[in-house]
Design an enzyme around this catalytic site. Structure first.
Site, short mmCIF file in Angstrom:
data_model
loop_
_atom_site.label_atom_id
_atom_site.label_comp_id
_atom_site.label_asym_id
_atom_site.label_seq_id
_atom_site.Cartn_x
_atom_site.Cartn_y
_atom_site.Cartn_z
N HIS A 163 3.35 -8.73 -5.81
CA HIS A 163 3.02 -7.31 -5.99
C HIS A 163 3.70 -6.74 -7.23
CE1 HIS A 163 2.30 -6.70 -1.34
NE2 HIS A 163 1.40 -7.48 -1.92
N CYS A 164 3.87 -7.52 -8.29
CA CYS A 164 4.66 -7.03 -9.43
C CYS A 164 3.90 -5.96 -10.22
CB CYS A 164 5.10 -8.18 -10.32
SG CYS A 164 3.82 -9.32 -10.83
#
Length: 663
Positions: A567-568
């Site tokens: 989920h960067c």
């Protein structure tokens, strides 16, 4: 269809956001030529993509649909190097992710502090994207005509209701719609990005790109092509230089130039978008010169503000009478044939779900908060206290062991999957060379802020008590839990003799055979629970009491096992160029997603987020795609109904419906 060398609009990167941007803009005006460049392969009707139940295959180290970035060693991870996978296929993360439908909180987008990015501005775009395929009590906040489908899938493992009842006994109430943008504490039957009508994954590329290309001829797809750099002419982004995704001849690099008459949109993702900008001369001049790149625009924020959600897994044994996906994933040929045949017959069965059937968003009670360390308490007061819509942690139940099944004994399992919603830690990524194939200098910053540890420890304890209240529960997988002191009451325990014998059967000669005191079996439940109507258990295991040494064991486990949640975000942040409280190193983009210091260049992917979002980020990636497409359309002079940019519905061809195109 021949690929031209010049387009009206170039979209660089065909991930979750980029596919949305390209598909929408190709339907803005069918006279516009839109080019979409993607480093990965085409995902059209790839069964590894469209079959929901086999998504773990995409995370394997030999995956053809993902690339893996290795970080610098970190003392905060006990010296480990973090490995961060990124999608390497058309559709990006939407082609390989866990398919969990999770929305951010209303305050998340308000906290961007950018004109046009408040939740009230973005809600119409959230609704525009989705078709909500379930009974809905909140029709004002969900969409029912969008290209991306949301449902419970076409199968639900029994662990779902068991988990929900156990969560309720933990003070986590069942909520009908936990994705209402305001609820931050509750449990729900988790929705999925799966089309209820077909049982297929609902990915961005099929919804926006393939649907458009089957109906119109103005969208051009260029796969297996890596973006090297953006070419600036007279202060305007005019072209892009590309290379093959893999070097064909290192001694004679092959380049190709594509030009854009009106707009370039960079959408290569949180890791690659800043690297493209840096190779193009945008970034910190000192770092650019050190990497051998001539600075063009001074933007120190490029590659900074890297954020993720920190994840760890805790697996448990379950009783043999319950169903899990373990035998299917392990490779039982008979079970796999039955499951595949069912899906290809009618789009139902275990392949029509991700096996993540239920989960929670949670905030600590005042009592729980008081038991955490002072650094987190201070952080909580600063960041969470006046924003009651922000959850602190998420955990969900997976109907099987999530990991390498060759490393554990045959049997049935369930896994708790936790992630920290709003880490305080920050990281960075920078080029080390002008070479587009060179590995970057990558520090994701995992756990480098001490305030992130306390909520992770709390979530482990909370989810463990939830598991122990489930009727499925038959002990911990001791090798995948903290190494508590031998004498600790918190020590992880294996299956009891009765369950071991049930798995082993009457002919098994070794079930329950223990090597001294190496492992200890689970004890029978002893604690009475008057709330058994909602907790699903008349008898419970007593609450575990943890001491200081136990907490240290959990902390050590977290440092050794924390990983990316895929989920960067944040490395090309929207914000003031001179910086702000949330974008300390300076913004990269203005509020219309334009890169500072150049004309004709926008960024449209998760890297634009200046602060974190409390959700599985496919939702936000789609939202950014919709917003970016709208901004481009407005900049080109379009308005009104033209900005609907309605995409055609993707329809399966006759051959595709038959199932003959299998593996």
């Amino acid at each position: 269809m021949a690929i031209p060398e010049e387009f009206d609009i170039l979209v660089l990167g065909g991930g979750s956001s980029g596919s949305c941007i390209a598909g929408r803009l190709a339907n803005l005006d069918h006279s516009l030529k839109v080019g979409l460049i993607e480093a990965g392969e085409n995902n059209l009707n790839n069964p590894w993509v469209y079959l929901p139940g086999i998504y773990p295959r995409n995370m394997k180290l030999d995956s053809k649909t993902a690339s893996f970035y290795t970080s610098n060693p970190s003392p905060h991870l006990n010296g480990r190097r973090a490995i961060v996978p990124c999608a390497n296929v058309l559709g990006g993360g939407s082609s390989i992710n866990f398919m969990m439908y999770t929305r951010g909180s209303a305050s998340d987008y308000d906290d961007f502090q950018a004109e046009g990015w408040k939740t009230k501005d973005l809600l119409p775009l959230m609704k525009k994207t989705e078709t909500y395929q379930r009974a809905c009590n909140n029709p004002d906040i969900h969409g029912f005509e969008g290209p991306i489908k949301v449902s419970f899938g076409n199968y639900t493992y029994p662990v779902c209701q068991d988990f929900l009842r156990a969560s309720e006994s933990q003070g986590i109430p069942y909520v009908d719609d936990l994705e209402d943008l305001v609820t931050a504490h509750g449990a729900e039957h988790w929705l999925k990005w799966i089309n209820r009508d077909t049982g297929r994954r609902s990915d961005s590329a099929h919804a926006f790109v393939h649907s458009t290309m089957r109906n119109h001829d103005n969208l051009y797809l260029i796969c297996n092509t890596k973006v090297d750099k953006i070419i600036v002419e007279d202060g305007r982004a005019a072209a892009v230089r590309t290379v093959p995704s893999k070097p064909l001849n290192p001694k004679k690099p092959s380049h190709k130039i594509y030009r854009a008459r009106k707009q370039i949109v960079l959408s290569c993702g949180t890791i690659s978008s800043p690297l493209v900008l840096q190779r193009s001369g945008f970034g910190d001049p000192i770092k650019l010169r050190a990497a051998g790149v001539k600075p063009l625009v001074n933007l120190p924020g490029v590659g900074r503000n890297f954020q993720d959600h920190y994840c760890f897994f805790s697996p448990y044994r379950i009783k043999p009478q319950y169903e899990s996906f373990d035998d299917f994933v392990r490779g039982d040929a008979e079970i796999q044939k039955r499951v595949f045949d069912q899906w290809y017959a009618n789009g139902t069965g275990p392949l029509a779900t991700n096996g993540i059937e239920a989960g929670v968003k949670i905030r600590p009670t005042p009592e729980e908060l008081s038991q955490m360390d002072e650094s987190f308490q201070e952080g909580y007061r600063e960041y969470f206290e006046d924003k009651p819509d922000k959850p602190v942690m998420h955990y969900s139940i997976i109907a099987g062991f999530f990991g390498d099944h060759t490393k554990i004994p045959p049997g049935k399992y369930m896994t708790m999957f936790h992630f920290l919603e709003y880490p305080f830690s920050r990281g960075s990524i920078h080029i080390t060379s002008p070479d587009p194939y060179a590995a970057p200098d990558f520090d994701p910053g995992f756990m480098n802020d001490e305030r992130d540890m306390a909520p992770m420890v709390w979530a482990y304890k909370k989810s463990r008590e939830t598991a122990r209240r489930m009727d499925h529960f038959a002990g911990e997988v001791t090798s995948h839990h903290p190494l508590f002191p031998y004498s600790s009451e918190a020590r992880a325990l294996e299956m009891d003799l009765e369950t071991s014998n049930a798995y082993g059967g009457p002919l098994n000669l070794s079930a329950g055979l223990a090597h001294g005191s190496w492992t200890q079996p689970l004890k029978k439940p002893t604690a009475k629970n008057e709330g058994h109507v909602t907790s699903n258990q008349v008898e419970l295991h007593p609450d575990i009491e943890y001491d200081e040494e136990d907490d240290k064991a959990i902390e050590n486990y977290i440092r050794e096992h924390t990983e990316t949640t895929w989920h960067c975000l944040g490395t090309c942040s929207i914000g003031p160029r001179e910086g702000s409280k949330i974008v300390k190193w300076g913004g990269v983009l203005d509020h219309r997603s334009n890169v500072y210091g150049v004309k004709g260049l926008k960024v449209g992917d998760l890297s634009v987020c200046p602060d974190n979002v409390g959700c599985n980020t496919y939702t936000t990636a789609l939202l950014i795609g919709e917003k970016t497409a709208t901004l481009v359309g407005e900049d080109l002079g379009y308005s009104g109904e033209a900005l609907d940019m309605t995409v055609p519905q993707f329809k399966l061809g006759t051959y595709e419906k038959t199932g003959l195109a299998r593996f």
